[in-house]
Design a protein around this motif. Structure first.
Motif, PDB file in Angstrom:
ATOM      1  N   LEU A 167       0.883  -1.103   0.096  1.00  0.00           N
ATOM      2  CA  LEU A 167      -0.217   0.105  -0.011  1.00  0.00           C
ATOM      3  C   LEU A 167       0.864   1.177   0.029  1.00  0.00           C
ATOM      4  CD1 LEU A 167      -2.637   1.418   0.129  1.00  0.00           C
ATOM      5  CD2 LEU A 167      -2.660   1.055   2.811  1.00  0.00           C
ATOM      6  N   VAL A 168       1.834   1.047   0.749  1.00  0.00           N
ATOM      7  CA  VAL A 168       2.844   2.433   0.857  1.00  0.00           C
ATOM      8  C   VAL A 168       3.237   2.898  -0.556  1.00  0.00           C
ATOM      9  CG1 VAL A 168       5.055   3.198   1.693  1.00  0.00           C
ATOM     10  CG2 VAL A 168       3.362   1.830   3.067  1.00  0.00           C
ATOM     11  N   THR A 169       3.711   1.832  -1.353  1.00  0.00           N
ATOM     12  CA  THR A 169       4.136   2.107  -2.574  1.00  0.00           C
ATOM     13  C   THR A 169       3.157   2.773  -3.616  1.00  0.00           C
ATOM     14  OG1 THR A 169       5.831  -0.088  -2.084  1.00  0.00           O
ATOM     15  CG2 THR A 169       5.847   0.975  -4.285  1.00  0.00           C
ATOM     16  N   TRP A 170       2.182   1.955  -3.694  1.00  0.00           N
ATOM     17  CA  TRP A 170       0.970   2.423  -4.237  1.00  0.00           C
ATOM     18  C   TRP A 170       0.680   4.025  -4.065  1.00  0.00           C
ATOM     19  CZ3 TRP A 170      -1.291   0.594  -8.655  1.00  0.00           C
ATOM     20  CH2 TRP A 170      -1.241  -0.861  -8.863  1.00  0.00           C
ATOM     21  N   THR A 171       0.653   4.374  -2.755  1.00  0.00           N
ATOM     22  CA  THR A 171       0.434   5.622  -2.447  1.00  0.00           C
ATOM     23  C   THR A 171       1.379   6.588  -3.020  1.00  0.00           C
ATOM     24  OG1 THR A 171      -0.702   4.736  -0.390  1.00  0.00           O
ATOM     25  CG2 THR A 171      -0.083   7.091  -0.340  1.00  0.00           C
ATOM     26  N   VAL A 172       2.626   6.150  -2.843  1.00  0.00           N
ATOM     27  CA  VAL A 172       3.688   6.779  -3.335  1.00  0.00           C
ATOM     28  C   VAL A 172       3.776   7.437  -4.782  1.00  0.00           C
ATOM     29  CG1 VAL A 172       6.341   6.881  -4.032  1.00  0.00           C
ATOM     30  CG2 VAL A 172       5.592   6.371  -1.570  1.00  0.00           C
ATOM     31  N   MET A 173       3.086   6.305  -5.522  1.00  0.00           N
ATOM     32  CA  MET A 173       2.896   6.630  -6.940  1.00  0.00           C
ATOM     33  C   MET A 173       1.733   7.401  -7.149  1.00  0.00           C
ATOM     34  SD  MET A 173       5.413   5.279  -8.704  1.00  0.00           S
ATOM     35  CE  MET A 173       4.536   5.635 -10.391  1.00  0.00           C
ATOM     36  N   ILE A 174       0.658   7.387  -6.407  1.00  0.00           N
ATOM     37  CA  ILE A 174      -0.380   8.046  -6.561  1.00  0.00           C
ATOM     38  C   ILE A 174      -0.126   9.618  -6.378  1.00  0.00           C
ATOM     39  CG2 ILE A 174      -2.826   8.480  -5.588  1.00  0.00           C
ATOM     40  CD1 ILE A 174      -3.057   5.624  -5.089  1.00  0.00           C
ATOM     41  N   GLY A 175       0.722   9.541  -5.280  1.00  0.00           N
ATOM     42  CA  GLY A 175       0.989  10.989  -4.732  1.00  0.00           C
ATOM     43  C   GLY A 175       2.253  11.679  -5.772  1.00  0.00           C
ATOM     44  N   ALA A 176       2.944  10.867  -6.486  1.00  0.00           N
ATOM     45  CA  ALA A 176       3.827  11.372  -7.309  1.00  0.00           C
ATOM     46  C   ALA A 176       2.933  12.071  -8.563  1.00  0.00           C
ATOM     47  CB  ALA A 176       4.814  10.365  -7.901  1.00  0.00           C
ATOM     48  N   TYR A 177       2.102  11.283  -9.112  1.00  0.00           N
ATOM     49  CA  TYR A 177       1.297  11.733 -10.211  1.00  0.00           C
ATOM     50  C   TYR A 177       0.385  12.799  -9.863  1.00  0.00           C
ATOM     51  CZ  TYR A 177       3.038   8.465 -13.847  1.00  0.00           C
ATOM     52  OH  TYR A 177       3.567   7.436 -14.602  1.00  0.00           O
ATOM     53  N   ALA A 178      -0.222  12.913  -8.480  1.00  0.00           N
ATOM     54  CA  ALA A 178      -0.771  13.888  -8.162  1.00  0.00           C
ATOM     55  C   ALA A 178      -0.119  15.281  -8.242  1.00  0.00           C
ATOM     56  CB  ALA A 178      -1.127  13.568  -6.807  1.00  0.00           C
ATOM     57  N   ASP A 179       1.171  15.257  -8.178  1.00  0.00           N
ATOM     58  CA  ASP A 179       2.045  16.429  -8.151  1.00  0.00           C
ATOM     59  C   ASP A 179       2.383  16.996  -9.628  1.00  0.00           C
ATOM     60  OD1 ASP A 179       2.281  16.816  -5.623  1.00  0.00           O
ATOM     61  OD2 ASP A 179       4.004  15.492  -5.455  1.00  0.00           O
ATOM     62  N   CYS A 180       2.104  16.144 -10.715  1.00  0.00           N
ATOM     63  CA  CYS A 180       2.541  16.371 -12.132  1.00  0.00           C
ATOM     64  C   CYS A 180       1.475  16.107 -13.034  1.00  0.00           C
ATOM     65  CB  CYS A 180       3.860  15.871 -12.456  1.00  0.00           C
ATOM     66  SG  CYS A 180       3.796  14.296 -12.388  1.00  0.00           S
ATOM     67  N   ASN A 181       0.389  14.985 -12.736  1.00  0.00           N
ATOM     68  CA  ASN A 181      -0.587  14.758 -13.706  1.00  0.00           C
ATOM     69  C   ASN A 181      -1.753  13.968 -12.740  1.00  0.00           C
ATOM     70  OD1 ASN A 181      -2.002  13.229 -15.534  1.00  0.00           O
ATOM     71  ND2 ASN A 181      -0.662  13.045 -17.146  1.00  0.00           N
ATOM     72  N   ALA A 182      -2.596  14.930 -12.398  1.00  0.00           N
ATOM     73  CA  ALA A 182      -3.450  14.340 -11.416  1.00  0.00           C
ATOM     74  C   ALA A 182      -4.527  13.347 -12.209  1.00  0.00           C
ATOM     75  CB  ALA A 182      -4.435  15.748 -11.195  1.00  0.00           C
ATOM     76  N   TYR A 183      -4.708  13.364 -13.558  1.00  0.00           N
ATOM     77  CA  TYR A 183      -5.479  12.415 -14.184  1.00  0.00           C
ATOM     78  C   TYR A 183      -4.816  10.994 -13.920  1.00  0.00           C
ATOM     79  CZ  TYR A 183      -8.133  10.194 -17.955  1.00  0.00           C
ATOM     80  OH  TYR A 183      -9.110   9.232 -18.512  1.00  0.00           O
TER      81      TYR A 183
END
Length: 573
Positions: A167-183
């Motif tokens: 879950l932590v790694t999934w959350t990291v990736m979701i957060g990374a894209y939230a910073d540059c590509n929310a879609y």
């Protein structure tokens, strides 16, 4: 004293004095040379952030193993001593000690915290060389590093290769894209759910932030319903994120509903709600909420006053903004910083009080930044003050010579004044410096899918119907008195060509699609990455009256709610 006794004593140490006493005993009785004891001493020093003592001990050790090196690297990393962390890691490699799945993540976190992707790639190569990329902790730390450095392609490449994803790694990736590509961030959330990974509250905060950046109301409602179904409590962190989400998705009423349902609120929660009113130009309500906050005994901070001054600026509350700025320090002990001054320059500049705005900049004692000069330059554009615009631009380009947006804004100011030779000069500067204008985009959400439009866009599968609807609407508007304002076409071309360019602005195309695809009883919600132009603003007002549709536009500065021929901004933006 055997090594078991030493280790037992170290567990009982509560301060640095006790650790040093145990260290002295190990030297006297010879157990210092026991690697297990020495490593435990190292770890205890590092735990108490005494890295000078740890380094002295490390240098005197007759034997070291990967654990010894890992403790030193991790200790310096936690202390924030990045130079020593890197130096120790290089020393480990130079001595031929193989790094392990503790050492690499520790130094990778340092690269992440410093946004040092160059060194991060070196660590990646070391992990590859030593066969550690199959280790979950090593790979997860590299994904986290690339994600926080916004190198999302590399983060995703590693993520996709991971044999197991927690879950932590999934959350990291979701957060990374939230910073540059929310879609893309929300697509990752969907993937995570499909793979049966159940999000926790931290993951949901990340998803909520992605919805806020995208401005996708349908997704915001879905996420909100999921949070309710799972019984997540609206604590300060999640509740505040949801206030921001609803505000940025265009519904200040939903934001207020979340705010009212929160059992516990801190100054951040109150400030977020004040900011929400500010985004939507509802300055009076922002002021009322501020006074309510004071009556509840919540002390405002610097963020509160940024939100409050922003609300005053976007609602044209000049005297109120000046009064709050004056009492910040005197009554609330909040010293104004550059963000507060930027709000004040924006407030005065929008009102046409450019001389006062300039005087405030010249007399302020805090360090000036590019946002301050951008606010002044924006006011010069509104009021067509060429002389002051050049002064502001000179300071702006000195601070950020590689920011294409500054050149574009300045050339637009001169274009509106018909000074095409100066427009050519600034565009030549952009060409010489290999700078590109950020393209304008408009997004609209229909049936849980987000569509993107650019100026003159014909890529949509219903492009023919969209243009037919647009031309039909324009004819109705022209009969009602609409005349395209070609001052907003910033090119030296014929008037007829200017009109055609205006007709195909991205927000007009998105609105035309909304008229086709969104039920009449629902508002048309669109988002822009740039400021809405004056002609599109007039167009939207008239569409809301002639077509009897509610239109909500989120641009780079604020929200505009169009209804029955008027806008919530009162034409003050």
């Amino acid at each position: 004293m055997g090594h078991e006794s030493c280790i037992s004593l170290l567990y009982q140490c509560r301060n640095l004095f006790h650790i040093r006493q145990v260290h002295a005993h190990t030297v006297v009785n010879g157990t210092f040379h026991d690697l297990v004891v020495a490593n435990k001493l190292l770890y205890t020093y590092a735990l108490h952030r005494a890295m000078d003592d740890a380094h002295y001990l490390f240098d005197g050790m007759t034997m070291r193993d990967p654990t010894s090196c890992s403790i030193m690297v991790g200790g310096f990393a936690k202390l924030g001593d990045y130079a020593s962390c890197y130096a120790m890691f290089r020393e480990v490699l130079r001595r031929g000690v193989a790094p392990d799945n503790y050492t690499l993540p520790a130094v990778t976190r340092t690269c992440r915290d410093r946004k040092d992707v160059r060194m991060g790639r070196v660590i990646h190569d070391v992990g590859l060389k030593h066969g550690l990329l199959l280790d979950h902790f090593v790979c997860a730390s590299l994904v986290d590093m690339y994600a926080k450095c916004l190198v999302v392609e590399d983060a995703q490449m590693l993520f996709d290769r991971m044999l197991s994803k927690d879950l932590v790694t999934w959350t990291v990736m979701i957060g990374a894209y939230a910073d540059c590509n929310a879609y893309e961030s929300l697509i990752f959330f969907d993937r995570m759910m499909e793979e049966g990974v159940v999000p926790d509250k931290i993951a949901m905060v990340t998803v909520v932030n992605a919805c806020a950046k995208l401005g996708a109301m349908h997704r915001a409602r879905f996420v909100s319903e999921y949070i309710s179904r799972k019984g997540f409590s609206l604590d300060v962190i999640l509740g505040t994120a949801m206030i921001d989400m609803y505000a940025k998705c265009g519904s200040v009423e939903c934001a207020r509903d979340v705010f009212d349902r929160m059992k516990e609120k801190n100054v951040i929660s109150w400030s977020a709600m004040i900011a929400a009113y500010g985004y939507h130009g509802r300055g009076k309500e922002a002021l009322d909420l501020f006074h309510m906050m004071l009556s509840c005994g919540i002390l405002p901070n610097r963020v509160t006053f940024v939100s409050l001054l922003y609300a005053c600026s976007h609602a044209g509350l000049i005297e109120e903004g000046l009064r709050f700025f004056d009492v910040m320090w005197e009554e609330h002990a909040v010293r104004p910083d550059v963000k507060h001054y930027t709000c004040m320059v924006d407030l005065l500049g929008r009102a046409g009080r450019l001389d006062e705005a300039l005087k405030m900049i010249e007399t302020m004692t805090v360090e000036k930044d590019e946002r301050l000069w951008s606010a002044l330059l924006g006011a010069c554009r509104i009021h067509k003050d060429m002389k002051l615009a050049e002064k502001a631009a000179s300071s702006l380009l000195e601070l950020q010579p590689q920011n294409a947006g500054h050149y574009v804004l300045l050339s637009n100011i001169f274009a509106k004044a018909g000074k095409w030779e100066k427009v050519a000069k600034f565009r030549d500067m952009m060409t010489q410096r290999k700078l590109k204008k950020v393209p304008g985009w408009t997004w609209i959400e229909v049936d849980n899918k987000t569509y993107q439009f650019s100026v003159g866009d014909r890529t949509h599968p219903q492009s023919k119907e969209i243009y037919e609807m647009l031309m039909s609407v324009i004819k109705k508007l022209e009969l009602a008195g609409y005349v395209p304002d070609t001052d907003f076409v910033l090119h030296d071309v014929e008037e007829e060509v200017k009109q055609q360019m205006l007709y195909t602005h991205s927000e007009k195309l998105a609105i035309a699609f909304g008229l086709i695809a969104i039920p009449e009883e629902d508002p048309i919600r669109i988002s822009k990455n740039l400021r809405v132009c004056g002609d599109c603003h007039t167009f939207s007002k008239m569409v809301s009256a002639i077509m009897r549709r509610s239109i909500i536009v989120r641009d780079a500065n604020r929200f505009h709610h169009f209804s029955e021929g008027t806008c919530s901004c009162g034409d003050y933006w």
